[in-house]
Design an enzyme around this catalytic site. Structure first.
Site, mmCIF file in Angstrom:
data_model
loop_
_atom_site.group_PDB
_atom_site.id
_atom_site.type_symbol
_atom_site.label_atom_id
_atom_site.label_comp_id
_atom_site.label_asym_id
_atom_site.label_seq_id
_atom_site.Cartn_x
_atom_site.Cartn_y
_atom_site.Cartn_z
ATOM 1 N N ASP A 101 0.746 -1.271 0.102
ATOM 2 C CA ASP A 101 -0.173 0.036 0.057
ATOM 3 C C ASP A 101 0.848 1.329 -0.020
ATOM 4 O OD1 ASP A 101 0.466 -0.720 2.838
ATOM 5 O OD2 ASP A 101 -0.504 1.128 3.290
ATOM 6 N N ASP A 104 5.521 0.475 3.520
ATOM 7 C CA ASP A 104 5.831 -0.813 4.030
ATOM 8 C C ASP A 104 5.435 -2.006 2.901
ATOM 9 O OD1 ASP A 104 2.941 -0.866 4.060
ATOM 10 O OD2 ASP A 104 2.897 0.060 5.936
ATOM 11 N N TYR A 253 -6.024 0.528 8.905
ATOM 12 C CA TYR A 253 -7.111 1.063 7.997
ATOM 13 C C TYR A 253 -8.464 0.498 8.484
ATOM 14 C CZ TYR A 253 -3.708 1.970 4.334
ATOM 15 O OH TYR A 253 -2.669 2.658 3.538
ATOM 16 N N GLU A 501 5.673 10.167 3.310
ATOM 17 C CA GLU A 501 5.082 8.700 3.050
ATOM 18 C C GLU A 501 4.235 8.902 1.726
ATOM 19 O OE1 GLU A 501 4.196 4.322 4.704
ATOM 20 O OE2 GLU A 501 3.496 5.912 5.728
#
Length: 538
Positions: A101, A104, A253, A501
């Protein structure tokens, strides 16, 4: 995505009374749009126009950086190699493939599915422009990499594998994906442990993708539609939030908005894919109890789908695809909520509007704010097109709004992303002369596996690579980072994951917008730019 201490929340603001859409009195929408484009292009060239075709190419290249599994022969991002080749093995299922995603190595089902839905929507709306830029094949490859994985993950009608990897153990390690030693535990939803939000979003993704492949691969299109219909039925029959069934995902999430928006979203995409009135009837019948015409919100994201639901319902209304007075009545109520969202973004509500930075960037929240900018810009762009085709205006509490004004704001947001901002920084990695060079991304921050195959362990990665102040040795071309704070400030630091990120769902909506903007450039439409990019290192 790194663990969020404060999860996103759905706005509880209620929609003010809006007055619907009215036909403009002066020149036709098409003529007005051409006039707008002429002035817009003059302004862009005077200000230093961006190469949107190049941005389109780079946006699609990004998804190759995020691939999990066995990489294909035509892989263009050459600092990546095979990874996650035993995913699902412990559970006796093949879960190799899909996308990581963010920075990571967990494969989270919900944001991955939203990514594919948005990529597919981009191609559905702007296929001609993407093809003219020579990028259609790459766009289809990006979508199929995700849908191939979803087919694997949907092992039976009422079973869908939701996640591979564990966010907690993954975040203790700073490793290249090719060296992974963290848990590859897989988690599923089924009849006893439901996940209607995940099933619904995956159904939406596969239904949208089935439209994309309808003309070029009819067999694959039918297969995707079959899975989409099964997943929708599964999610609707066995209702529940997926984070209650897969507890490990809650810190990363969590489904704050619940599952009702995803079921409406899936039904709309299935209606778009099949033209079967039962799906539109579902959206009409569930409008009240599922919040479709009750929530008026100010964001559209991997979690909160209501704005997308409301805009799609509005499109069907404008297209005249409703069949009776009740459908007309309910779709108009969906439209009023869509208008609320758009007016909020446009700063044209009397009371509640989305905040902006001093330089004009939409600002929803400090953590990865650019995801909301990209989705808002996409919805502004497509709705501008819907209004223009119908020769209509948007009415906000402050007065009528021309379709061009929606697109102007979308373009301003995109130009901010690409470098028209106080930092003179492109937040779209690899684009322009100045962009983030210390992206919070494990694979990009460590020497490429293809260059040095010596194993790098969890703590070794932190000790030798994470804390280094040097630029990343690999460039994640096409990544849209979290972006600046509410004062337009940005710190290019690897540990500043709120700002540095990037996530797949940040970039996915940009594909369609870049494609639309690229048609106004004087570039060679037949040239595939991304094949000529250098994607290795600085």
């Amino acid at each position: 995505m790194e663990d969020e201490n404060s999860a996103p929340t759905t706005s509880t603001m209620q929609c003010r009374s809006l007055h619907g859409l009215h036909k403009p009195p002066t020149p036709s929408g098409e003529r007005r749009f051409l006039i707008f484009l002429a002035f817009s292009l003059l302004w862009s060239f005077a200000d230093g126009a961006f190469d949107y075709a190049d941005a389109l190419s780079k946006s699609l290249l990004y998804f190759e950086s995020q691939r999990s599994g066995r990489l294909p022969y035509n892989q263009r991002v050459n600092w990546r190699d095979h990874s996650g080749l035993t995913d699902g093995l412990e559970q006796g299922v093949d879960l190799v493939g899909g996308y990581y995603d963010a920075g990571d190595h967990v494969k989270f089902g919900l944001p991955m599915a939203f990514t594919i839905t948005m990529l597919s929507w981009s191609v559905i709306e702007y296929r001609r422009e993407i093809e003219a830029a020579g990028e259609l094949e790459h766009a289809l490859e990006a979508i199929k990499w995700g849908t191939d994985y979803f087919i694997k993950a949907h092992t039976s009608p009422n079973v869908l594998w939701a996640e591979v990897g564990d966010g907690d153990t993954d975040h203790y390690c700073w490793q290249r994906p090719e060296d992974m030693t963290t848990s590859r535990q897989a988690y599923k939803i089924d009849e006893k442990k439901p996940g209607s939000d995940l099933a619904g979003e995956t159904a939406a993704a596969m239904a949208a993708a089935s439209i994309v492949f309808r003309k070029t691969n009819s067999h694959y299109s039918h297969l995707l539609l079959h899975h989409a219909q099964q997943l929708f039925e599964f999610g609707d029959k066995f209702r529940g939030k997926y984070d209650a069934s897969v507890g490990t995902v809650k810190s990363y999430y969590a489904s704050v908005s619940g599952y009702k928006d995803e079921l409406l979203w899936a039904a709309l995409w299935l209606f778009e894919a099949t033209d079967n009135q039962q799906y539109l009837e579902y959206v009409v019948n569930k409008a009240h109890c599922f919040g479709g015409i009750g929530w008026a919100i100010s964001e559209f994201s991997w979690d909160v789908k209501y704005a997308g639901v409301q805009l799609m319902a509005s499109k069907f209304l404008m297209q005249g695809r409703h069949q009776n007075k009740e459908q007309t009545k309910i779709l108009k109520q969906y439209q009023s909520k869509a208008e609320y969202y758009l007016c909020t973004i446009l700063n044209k509500n009397n009371a509640s509007n989305v905040d902006r930075t001093p330089a004009g960037l939409l600002f929803i929240r400090q953590w990865n704010n650019m995801q909301y900018v990209s989705t808002a810009s996409f919805l502004l762009t497509v709705y501008s097109d819907y209004l223009r085709r119908s020769n209509l205006h948007l009415n906000c509490p402050t007065g009528p709004v021309d379709p061009d004004d929606l697109f102007i704001l979308a373009k301003q947001q995109i130009d901010y992303i690409l470098g028209s901002n106080p930092m003179n920084m492109s937040y779209f990695v690899g684009f322009g002369s100045k962009f983030p060079t210390r992206v919070h991304h494990r694979g990009a921050s460590i020497v490429s596996y293809r260059e040095n195959k010596a194993f790098i362990g969890c703590t070794q990665g932190y000790d030798n690579w994470y804390g280094k102040g040097d630029r990343n040795p690999n460039v994640v071309v096409g990544a849209l980072v979290g972006g600046p704070d509410c004062q337009d400030n940005f710190a290019d630091e690897r540990g500043n994951y709120m700002q540095t990120e990037a996530c797949t769902y940040n970039t996915a909506p940009l594909v369609g917008i870049f494609a639309k903007l690229s048609q106004f450039e004087g570039s060679d439409p037949g040239r595939t730019r991304s094949d000529q990019l250098l994607h290795a290192s600085y």
